[in-house]
Design a protein around this motif. Structure first.
Motif, mmCIF file in Angstrom:
data_model
loop_
_atom_site.group_PDB
_atom_site.id
_atom_site.type_symbol
_atom_site.label_atom_id
_atom_site.label_comp_id
_atom_site.label_asym_id
_atom_site.label_seq_id
_atom_site.Cartn_x
_atom_site.Cartn_y
_atom_site.Cartn_z
ATOM 1 N N ILE A 262 -33.042 -24.342 15.453
ATOM 2 C CA ILE A 262 -33.140 -22.905 15.720
ATOM 3 C C ILE A 262 -31.818 -22.444 16.311
ATOM 4 C CG2 ILE A 262 -34.325 -21.072 16.986
ATOM 5 C CD1 ILE A 262 -36.796 -22.783 17.081
ATOM 6 N N TRP A 264 -30.343 -19.326 18.273
ATOM 7 C CA TRP A 264 -30.663 -18.106 19.009
ATOM 8 C C TRP A 264 -29.404 -17.251 19.127
ATOM 9 C CZ3 TRP A 264 -35.588 -17.027 20.859
ATOM 10 C CH2 TRP A 264 -36.509 -18.090 20.830
ATOM 11 N N THR A 265 -29.585 -15.928 19.047
ATOM 12 C CA THR A 265 -28.452 -15.005 19.169
ATOM 13 C C THR A 265 -28.730 -14.006 20.286
ATOM 14 O OG1 THR A 265 -27.984 -15.198 16.807
ATOM 15 C CG2 THR A 265 -27.017 -13.319 17.980
ATOM 16 N N SER A 293 -32.424 -12.377 19.095
ATOM 17 C CA SER A 293 -32.854 -12.716 17.738
ATOM 18 C C SER A 293 -32.656 -14.203 17.504
ATOM 19 C CB SER A 293 -32.086 -11.899 16.690
ATOM 20 O OG SER A 293 -30.697 -12.137 16.801
ATOM 21 N N LYS A 295 -32.708 -17.514 14.190
ATOM 22 C CA LYS A 295 -32.902 -18.009 12.832
ATOM 23 C C LYS A 295 -33.414 -19.433 12.917
ATOM 24 C CE LYS A 295 -29.649 -15.141 10.250
ATOM 25 N NZ LYS A 295 -28.491 -15.111 9.318
ATOM 26 N N TYR A 297 -34.321 -22.915 10.825
ATOM 27 C CA TYR A 297 -33.959 -23.628 9.603
ATOM 28 C C TYR A 297 -34.992 -24.723 9.333
ATOM 29 C CZ TYR A 297 -29.571 -21.148 10.111
ATOM 30 O OH TYR A 297 -28.629 -20.154 10.223
ATOM 31 N N GLU A 302 -34.647 -20.753 5.294
ATOM 32 C CA GLU A 302 -34.277 -20.127 6.566
ATOM 33 C C GLU A 302 -35.240 -18.991 6.899
ATOM 34 O OE1 GLU A 302 -30.896 -16.904 7.500
ATOM 35 O OE2 GLU A 302 -30.102 -18.868 6.896
ATOM 36 N N ILE A 303 -35.679 -18.938 8.152
ATOM 37 C CA ILE A 303 -36.553 -17.870 8.634
ATOM 38 C C ILE A 303 -35.741 -17.001 9.587
ATOM 39 C CG2 ILE A 303 -38.746 -17.289 9.722
ATOM 40 C CD1 ILE A 303 -39.621 -20.184 9.291
ATOM 41 N N SER A 304 -35.604 -15.725 9.254
ATOM 42 C CA SER A 304 -34.929 -14.779 10.142
ATOM 43 C C SER A 304 -35.983 -14.098 11.013
ATOM 44 C CB SER A 304 -34.146 -13.734 9.340
ATOM 45 O OG SER A 304 -33.066 -14.330 8.661
#
Length: 499
Positions: A262, A264-265, A293, A295, A297, A302-304
């Motif tokens: 994962i 993280w942003t 937010s 993402k 993997y 990929e899951i946004s």
């Protein structure tokens, strides 16, 4: 002379095999395969039955019959007394007819049986599914990735051209799906004896599902019926307290499928403190709005994850005090007013602190609304009247919002009374004194009603009496703000609409 009745046709005929006469009905019953296979050898026979008109008498096969012999090219024919019987070999998918000459003289019959002399025949249709198309496939057309629970797909039962039910089907599924422990390669069919099938999808793969009927002879197939199955990801979201202080707040993505990593942003003024599996802790490096937010993997892609809005640090300064919207307002002396902060749910506020100069807080300290009595001003000397408020959340206090006005020599209305409240239809707004008497209005006043989004819902102007009415029929249920303006004086109240 022997008559031949076996030959091929390209059309299907309606066959009448019964013949009614005085005394009863003759019926020819044909025995043999309804849908023979090409290349197969089959025996067909016929029986002549007589059913007396008298229902108390049973049907029977007459014993005094003459059965004419017949044959077919390429096959032999034999004569057997007591029935019409022939052995044939099917050479094509075209329809053909079998038939024979049957005579019953009706002699020596205790039921007064009439005579019978006819050439009955029957159309035979070889098993053929060419040109037949199954019905639309029913079943799930959108399956979340990593959903591997059994799924059922089905079509209506296929029929041969003569109405017989088809019992064999071929199903083709996306690669990786399984049926009874066998995994699909994407093109080899799963064979069933039912128009329904239960399969297990794999983690990721979507694509086409098709089905076709297989004749019992295995030599003809129907057309395909096809649907397409998509494999989107489930809807995942970030959970956690939307308020982040300098001590940090942990956020989690719940119910994730197996994942590899994962990313993280953090948004502006945010820093990532630590990460553990599907959870992550962030620390505020400033105040104000921000976002988080991520993402994810996985082996399926990929899951946004949608961004989650958050607030950093102490609340922002309130924007409005209802009842004291602007500086310079003149309030009545020794009068009661209500003031309400907006927005009431500002950044997870848990406490409100009011400061009043030139008056006394009667109730509401610590909440988003207070009731205040202004000071007396019988001397006519200008007196200042100030109201300020700040809010607190778990990260700290906001700055104060200040409003400054004056106390005049007149006595303003003590309060705005709303009846009934909650409102269902017609509702009355009344300006009253502290003793609940109708206030004496020396000047026109206005009444404004706002919804929870500060949108003006109703406005009444140039009111000359202390009372006015509105009708809330058809309004959405909820909380509304009612504001009465008398000269420079403003009184606010909450009205609840409930049907």
């Amino acid at each position: 002379m022997r008559t031949i009745f076996i030959f091929t046709l390209v059309f299907i005929f309606q066959l009448i095999t019964s013949q009614s006469q005085a005394g009863g009905t003759y019926t020819v019953k044909w025995i043999g395969e309804k849908n023979p296979c090409v290349g197969g050898v089959y025996e067909y026979s016929a029986e002549l039955w007589f059913t007396p008109s008298d229902k108390n008498k049973p049907a029977y096969i007459p014993s005094d019959l003459y059965i004419d012999e017949f044959g077919v090219s390429g096959t032999g024919a034999i004569k057997l007394t007591g029935g019409c019987r022939i052995t044939i070999q099917v050479t094509s998918l075209n329809n053909f007819i079998i038939g024979c000459h049957i005579i019953d003289h009706g002699t020596a019959d205790p039921y007064d049986r009439p005579g019978y002399n006819d050439h009955p025949y029957k159309v035979i249709t070889p098993a053929n599914l060419q040109g037949v198309t199954p019905s639309s496939i029913s079943g799930s057309t959108s399956i979340y990735r990593y959903d591997v629970t059994p799924k059922t797909y089905s079509v209506s039962s296929l029929l041969y051209t003569n109405g017989e039910v088809v019992n064999n089907y071929g199903w083709i599924f996306p690669s990786g799906w399984s049926f009874n422990g066998t995994i699909s390669n994407g093109y080899t069919p799963f064979l069933t004896n039912s128009p329904s099938i239960s399969v297990i999808p794999n983690n990721c793969t979507g694509g086409n599902i098709s089905v076709y009927g297989i004749s019992k002879c295995g030599d003809t197939y129907s057309n395909n019926s096809l649907i397409s199955v998509s494999r989107p990801f489930n809807n995942y979201s970030i959970t956690g307290n939307p308020l982040i202080c300098s001590s940090g707040t942990t956020f989690t993505i719940n119910s994730l499928p197996p994942f590899n990593s994962i990313v993280w942003t953090p948004g502006q003024n945010l820093s990532l403190s630590s990460q553990n599996g599907s959870s992550c802790t962030f620390i505020a490096a400033g105040d104000g709005p921000s976002t988080i937010s991520a993402k994810v993997y996985t082996d399926c892609g990929e899951i946004s994850i949608p961004a989650k809005p958050v607030w950093l640090g102490a609340p922002s300064t309130p924007t409005t005090i209802y009842g004291f919207e602007n500086d310079g307002i003149v309030f009545g002396q020794n009068s009661i007013y209500e003031f309400t902060i907006y927005p009431p749910d500002i950044q997870n506020a848990t406490s409100f602190q009011w400061v009043v100069g030139g008056g006394t807080i009667l109730s509401g300290q610590g909440t988003n609304q207070i009731s205040v009595r202004t000071a007396s001003n019988s001397t006519g000397i200008t007196k200042y009247f100030d109201v300020s408020v700040r809010v607190e959340n778990s990260c700290g206090w906001s700055s104060y919002l200040w409003r400054s006005g004056y106390i005049g020599t007149g006595i303003g209305p003590a309060s705005l009374v709303i009846t009934p409240n909650p409102s269902t239809a017609e509702t009355t707004f009344s300006l009253v004194t502290e003793t609940n008497d109708a206030a004496q209005i020396a000047t026109d006043w206005t009444c404004d009603v706002y919804n929870s989004f500060q949108g003006l819902k109703e406005k009444k102007t140039k009111l000359k009496t202390a009372e006015t009415k509105i009708n809330t029929s058809g309004w959405k249920e909820g909380v509304y703000i009612v504001r009465a303006t008398i000269g420079d004086k403003v009184i606010t109240e909450k009205m609840i609409v409930k049907h």
